[in-house]
Motif scaffolding. Structure first.
Motif, PDB file in Angstrom:
ATOM      1  N   LEU A  83       0.601  -4.815   9.110  1.00  0.00           N
ATOM      2  CA  LEU A  83      -0.763  -4.948   9.610  1.00  0.00           C
ATOM      3  C   LEU A  83      -1.530  -3.634   9.553  1.00  0.00           C
ATOM      4  N   LEU A 112      -6.307  -7.366  16.855  1.00  0.00           N
ATOM      5  CA  LEU A 112      -5.733  -8.708  16.693  1.00  0.00           C
ATOM      6  C   LEU A 112      -6.471  -9.723  17.556  1.00  0.00           C
ATOM      7  N   PHE A 163      -5.078  -7.554   7.137  1.00  0.00           N
ATOM      8  CA  PHE A 163      -4.876  -8.831   7.821  1.00  0.00           C
ATOM      9  C   PHE A 163      -4.968 -10.027   6.879  1.00  0.00           C
TER      10      PHE A 163
END
Length: 656
Positions: free
Chosen positions: A42, A124, A51
């Motif tokens: 990530l 996130l 992502f």
């Protein structure tokens, strides 16, 4: 009821993602969990985020109507972070940095780790927290109360102690530092426990450091959860736990989270010794008791295990399905199997998943598919809960304190709880395992084993329960220590002496030696490890010792106190005593008993208030036959049943 799998798209070629998702959907998989170890994918370099691969994986599963549990990857910081900021590495009790290269070696309090952990969690959350594909969030992975001794943690520990005790003088008094000339004259002298054996060190210091370390783990999890909640207050957030070397305080850990998640790896080999407790029913009931609510299993046994130790035997036929249903019987509404595919690379390549390295749908896969079909029939029990008339009290403080100062060979706090739990569940009773400060008023019997560390609120809670008519069972090593883990200078069991109506005139830590007790009916049982020699005041002897110099002294007592009853078991016995004792307690309190259950058959009841659903689980390697009191409808197979025939590790669920 939902069955899922743990999946690691970053470990597999993209071509497999759609193949796997299609097969999962066809098999009946409802959820996948991903992301907990993927930080380097990530964020391959500081501030460089990637992502797209995760977007693609989520969309593939979403198209197959498979929900995603999104994990924050903070258990495994990328190597570039350790290289750039070496101070984020945890420091062991020996004062040396823990070598990096595997997982969870970061210090939860290191400023730069926290900066990056909060950043990746926030990114996130902003990207996925409002995604319909995300059904829940998992913070970190298998968090522990890590005993880091870096300079940051040392400073925080000193601050934590001052916040709690106010002054250095109070800390010296609480720790009893006059022993071995250990008094602090300056706060800088306060250090965490060292690499010496815990039993050699100040027990007050050691317990406080366990509490502090747990509090730091709780703070970290709550801080990360708050980041997600700030983006989407409706996001469901949890973290997954297990009984680890540094088990945190589960009650505090999950207090602000939405639900409990547990990693469940029951044993595949059934011990030959009849009285040995092997069932994970205890662990499952404890997890349900943390928030007194249904929970999830985030990792479930799928194959032979092997990473930290050589490979275990493979699950026997029926265990993959049976153990998942066992978890549901004890309150799990979602069971996630670890893992879908067995890893081809890395240290966990022999911690097997549903699909082996061969990439073929073998015996375990077929059993897993059968489990998914069965779970699809269980929608009727999704809104049910477990209602218990018996509670067992579990205390993190007691657990830590016994680890710091082992009492005698063969004495184990958790094993004592398990034995008592096994004996009451032996008769088909639901049992809650809860905090000593929880509301006890709805229980007909409360089991309070080894209440070693005095906690005012817990003690008052137990007294209040008995005064109002409750039945409590206490055991040896209760009332021994004050809140600071120092011995109380009063006759044992000190604060509980009035309640149990007896004093301990002497104790004998007999270790592996065996002795005999005889109860009021003349039945004799073997005892071991520990013997409290009891002198009743208002109590009556329930059982007496039959050998050594205290022959004839009370080993177990019963005392009527106000409107209730208090029992005290002064020794550790074999399972036959606990089975007999549990049967008597249930009879005296009016708790229904199933007296003819074959040993190893577990019976649990879930209810929605209108209908009761009874789970019969054969946790043995032999086929068993059970005659029901009346014809009942089988939820799994359909039709009425007057008798159940259960193969090894088989389960049936009937509507009462």
């Amino acid at each position: 009821m939902r069955i899922g799998v743990d999946y690691y798209p970053e470990q597999w070629n993209r071509e497999l993602w759609k193949i796997d998702a299609d097969l999962m959907a066809k098999t009946g998989v409802r959820y996948v969990r991903m992301g907990e170890f993927a930080w380097s994918k990530l964020e391959p370099r500081d501030g460089e985020f990637c992502f797209e691969w995760l977007d693609e994986a989520i969309s593939i599963f979403a198209r197959n109507n498979i929900g995603v549990i999104m994990c924050t990857p903070t258990s495994c910081p990328p190597l570039w972070m350790y290289e750039t900021y070496p101070d984020i590495a945890r420091v062991g009790t020996d004062g040396n940095k823990v070598q990096t290269g595997i997982r969870a070696h970061r210090c939860l309090n290191a400023p730069m780790f926290l900066y990056y952990a909060k950043r990746i969690t926030e990114i996130l959350a902003k990207r996925y927290a409002n995604s319909r594909a995300i059904v829940a969030w998992q913070i970190d992975n298998e968090i522990e109360a890590y005993p880091c001794t870096c300079e940051i943690c040392r400073g925080l520990f000193r601050d934590w102690l001052i916040d709690k005790h106010d002054t250095l003088e109070n800390i010296n008094a609480a720790f009893g530092n006059s022993v071995w000339s250990g008094e602090y004259s300056d706060i800088s002298q306060i250090q965490p426990p060292t690499a010496y054996p815990m039993a050699w060190q100040n027990p007050a210091l050691c317990l406080e450091y366990s509490r502090f370390s747990s509090d730091m783990a709780v703070k970290f999890i709550n801080d990360m959860a708050m980041i997600i909640k700030c983006v989407n207050q409706n996001a469901r957030v949890t973290t997954n736990v297990w009984f680890s070397q540094n088990t945190p305080d589960f009650y505090k850990l999950f207090d602000l989270l939405d639900f409990v998640s547990y990693d469940n790896y029951p044993p595949v080999l059934i011990p030959e010794e009849e009285g040995e407790v092997y069932s994970h029913a205890f662990q499952l009931d404890l997890m349900r008791g943390v928030k007194q609510s249904n929970f999830w299993v985030m990792e479930q046994l799928s194959g032979p295990t092997g990473s930290w130790s050589p490979m275990s035997p493979t699950p026997r036929p029926g265990q993959i399905k049976g153990y998942a249903l066992q978890a549901m019987a004890h309150g799990a509404d979602t069971v996630m199997h670890f893992r879908w595919r067995t890893a081809n690379t890395g240290a966990e390549m022999y911690w097997h998943g549903i699909l082996d390295h061969s990439n073929t749908m073998g015996r375990r896969f077929k059993e897993f598919a059968d489990l998914c079909r069965t779970a699809a029939k269980l929608n009727v029990i999704e809104t049910t809960q477990i209602v218990s008339e018996i509670a067992i009290l579990y205390s993190p403080d007691n657990d830590w304190a016994f680890s710091i100062q082992p009492q005698t060979e063969g004495y184990d706090y958790i094993e004592q709880l398990k034995l008592l739990h096994a004996s009451f569940t032996r008769y088909g009773a639901n049992v809650d395992i809860i905090s000593p400060t929880a509301d006890l008023s709805r229980y007909k019997a409360v089991i309070a084993p080894a209440m070693y560390i005095y906690e005012k609120e817990a003690t008052e809670n137990i007294y209040r329960y008995v005064i109002k008519g409750g039945t409590v069972v206490m055991t040896n090593r209760s009332g021994v220590k004050d809140q600071n883990n120092n011995c109380i200078m009063e006759p044992l069991p000190t604060v509980y002496r009035e309640l149990i109506g007896a004093e301990i005139t002497e104790y004998d830590p007999i270790g592996t030696l065996e002795q005999t007790i005889e109860d009021f009916s003349g039945s004799q049982f073997t005892c071991t490890a520990w013997c409290d020699i009891l002198e009743p005041t208002t109590a009556r002897a329930y059982a007496e010792y039959k050998d050594t110099f205290y022959e004839g002294s009370a080993a177990v007592t019963m005392n009527r106190y106000c409107s209730g009853v208090a029992y005290y078991i002064g020794t550790l016995c074999d399972y036959k005593f606990y089975d007999s004792f549990a049967a008597n307690i249930m009879k005296q309190t009016g708790i229904p008993r199933l007296m003819e259950l074959p040993r190893g058959v577990e019976v649990t009841t879930r209810t929605n208030g209108a209908d009761d659903y009874i789970f019969f689980f054969n946790n043995t390697e032999q086929e068993v036959h059970i005659t029901l009191p009346k014809a009942m409808y089988s939820i799994i197979d359909g039709g009425d049943r007057e008798k159940l025939c259960l193969k090894p590790f088989d389960m049936d669920i009937v509507r009462k």
